[in-house]
Enzyme design. Sequence first.
Site, short mmCIF file in Angstrom:
data_model
loop_
_atom_site.label_atom_id
_atom_site.label_comp_id
_atom_site.label_asym_id
_atom_site.label_seq_id
_atom_site.Cartn_x
_atom_site.Cartn_y
_atom_site.Cartn_z
N SER A 261 0.80 -1.23 0.00
CA SER A 261 0.00 0.00 0.00
C SER A 261 0.84 1.28 0.00
O SER A 261 0.52 2.23 -0.72
CB SER A 261 -0.93 0.01 1.20
OG SER A 261 -1.77 -1.11 1.15
N LYS B 298 -7.53 -6.84 11.19
CA LYS B 298 -8.76 -6.58 10.44
C LYS B 298 -10.04 -6.82 11.26
O LYS B 298 -11.03 -6.13 11.06
CB LYS B 298 -8.79 -7.44 9.17
CG LYS B 298 -7.85 -6.93 8.09
CD LYS B 298 -8.00 -7.74 6.81
CE LYS B 298 -7.04 -7.23 5.75
NZ LYS B 298 -7.14 -7.96 4.49
N ASN C 21 -10.89 -3.42 6.43
CA ASN C 21 -9.55 -3.12 5.89
C ASN C 21 -9.38 -1.64 5.54
O ASN C 21 -8.32 -1.24 5.07
CB ASN C 21 -9.23 -4.00 4.67
CG ASN C 21 -9.93 -3.52 3.43
OD1 ASN C 21 -10.99 -2.92 3.49
ND2 ASN C 21 -9.33 -3.78 2.28
N GLY D 171 -8.50 -21.79 4.06
CA GLY D 171 -8.36 -20.78 5.11
C GLY D 171 -9.72 -20.22 5.50
O GLY D 171 -10.67 -20.22 4.71
N THR E 216 -4.37 -4.09 7.98
CA THR E 216 -3.99 -5.41 7.48
C THR E 216 -3.74 -6.37 8.64
O THR E 216 -4.03 -6.03 9.80
CB THR E 216 -2.77 -5.28 6.52
OG1 THR E 216 -2.54 -6.54 5.89
CG2 THR E 216 -1.51 -4.84 7.25
N GLY F 40 -3.24 -12.56 -6.64
CA GLY F 40 -4.04 -11.55 -5.94
C GLY F 40 -3.75 -10.11 -6.32
O GLY F 40 -4.26 -9.19 -5.66
P1 NAP Z 1 -5.95 -14.15 8.37
O1 NAP Z 1 -7.18 -13.49 8.86
O2 NAP Z 1 -4.79 -14.33 9.30
O3 NAP Z 1 -6.41 -15.57 7.81
C1 NAP Z 1 -5.55 -16.50 7.21
C2 NAP Z 1 -6.14 -17.90 7.39
O4 NAP Z 1 -5.24 -18.81 6.79
C3 NAP Z 1 -6.27 -18.30 8.84
O5 NAP Z 1 -7.55 -18.00 9.32
C4 NAP Z 1 -5.99 -19.80 8.81
O6 NAP Z 1 -7.21 -20.53 8.63
C5 NAP Z 1 -5.14 -20.00 7.58
N1 NAP Z 1 -3.73 -20.17 7.92
C6 NAP Z 1 -2.90 -19.29 8.51
N2 NAP Z 1 -1.68 -19.81 8.65
C7 NAP Z 1 -1.74 -21.07 8.14
C8 NAP Z 1 -0.82 -22.13 7.99
N3 NAP Z 1 0.46 -22.02 8.40
N4 NAP Z 1 -1.23 -23.28 7.42
C9 NAP Z 1 -2.51 -23.43 7.02
N5 NAP Z 1 -3.44 -22.47 7.13
C10 NAP Z 1 -3.05 -21.30 7.68
O7 NAP Z 1 -5.36 -13.40 7.11
P2 NAP Z 1 -6.18 -12.70 5.93
O8 NAP Z 1 -6.29 -11.25 6.19
O9 NAP Z 1 -7.41 -13.48 5.69
O10 NAP Z 1 -5.13 -12.84 4.72
C11 NAP Z 1 -4.83 -14.13 4.24
C12 NAP Z 1 -3.96 -14.05 2.99
O11 NAP Z 1 -4.64 -13.35 1.96
C13 NAP Z 1 -2.62 -13.35 3.16
O12 NAP Z 1 -1.66 -14.03 2.41
C14 NAP Z 1 -2.88 -11.98 2.60
O13 NAP Z 1 -1.70 -11.37 2.10
C15 NAP Z 1 -3.84 -12.31 1.46
N6 NAP Z 1 -4.70 -11.19 1.11
C16 NAP Z 1 -4.59 -10.67 -0.13
C17 NAP Z 1 -5.41 -9.63 -0.51
C18 NAP Z 1 -5.29 -9.06 -1.88
O14 NAP Z 1 -5.81 -7.97 -2.12
N7 NAP Z 1 -4.67 -9.75 -2.80
C19 NAP Z 1 -6.35 -9.09 0.39
C20 NAP Z 1 -6.44 -9.67 1.66
C21 NAP Z 1 -5.61 -10.71 2.00
P3 NAP Z 1 -7.54 -21.74 9.65
O15 NAP Z 1 -7.31 -21.18 11.02
O16 NAP Z 1 -8.95 -22.05 9.36
O17 NAP Z 1 -6.60 -22.87 9.33
#
Ligand code: NAP
Length: 249
Positions: free
Chosen positions: A16, A63, A84, A127, A59, A232
């Site tokens: 960002s 969030k 966000n 996830g 982020t 993404g």
């Molecule tokens: P988050 O709230 O921390 O959620 C990530 C989820 O992934 C967790 O709830 C968990 O699900 C799972 N996870 C985490 N670590 C893991 C591991 N080591 N092995 C297996 N599962 C795992 O994060 P978020 O905000 O949703 O973001 C998730 C991803 O999306 C990041 O990589 C972020 O950079 C990306 N993202 C991209 C955009 C974009 O615009 N491109 C926007 C938002 C997010 P469980 O607990 O159910 O296993």
Amino acid sequence: MRHFGLLGDKLSHSFSKDFFNKKFSEENISALYSNYELNDLTNFKDIFKEKIISGLNVTIPFKSKVIKYLDSLDSISQKINAVNTILPLYNGNKLSHLKGYNTDVFGFHQMIKPYLKPYHERALIFGTGGASAAVAYVLKRYNIDVNFVSRFASPSDENIFIWSDVNNYMLNHHLLLVNTTPIGMFPNTSQFIDIPYHTINKHHLVVDLIYNPSETYFLKKAKENNAQTLNGYSMLVNQALKAWDIWNT
Ligand code: NAP
């Protein structure tokens, strides 16, 4: 000069700050975008005492945690319990109201809509965090059935599966696969999603919300099996532009 910023805990590789400062410079906008790296949110409102901040992005890992510090939420962030983008409002120089929004929903929708086909009837989302909720929200609006894969699932969670459940049958029955976990994200690029890739075929649409690297192992293996793949990046740009709209309305 107007001030904007990003709230998170580890921001050295965030997109960002570079995106917005480049935009400001190219469009001659008198504004500065800064990172606000915090361990927790307890004193987060102190940042508004130093200067007037016209908008914030939020982020990982804040969030959902930030919601209790906000005065109101738009309808989407309320439904998916993740914010966000924050719009601060002022009474003179004094902060009077913080409103939360979720522009990941808009960003994902903009990215996915040209690729959705009538045969994408079921989606498997890896996830269950904030981004997963945004993705599910969009897909459900297209009447796509959504199932999740998580490290933790109880027998009462009918649509949440554990990783060892992901077999050929499941992949054959879900032609839309979306990774919302950080598995394979920089700097941990050697980590990969371990599923039976040979079942993936040309009817699959395989999406990874990760944008760094631009092609994770998940996308590379899916592409080798003739799937349509998307990273993404477009979601990221679209969620940022939507935040900019919110701060300027
Ligand atoms: P988050 O709230 O921390 O959620 C990530 C989820 O992934 C967790 O709830 C968990 O699900 C799972 N996870 C985490 N670590 C893991 C591991 N080591 N092995 C297996 N599962 C795992 O994060 P978020 O905000 O949703 O973001 C998730 C991803 O999306 C990041 O990589 C972020 O950079 C990306 N993202 C991209 C955009 C974009 O615009 N491109 C926007 C938002 C997010 P469980 O607990 O159910 O296993």
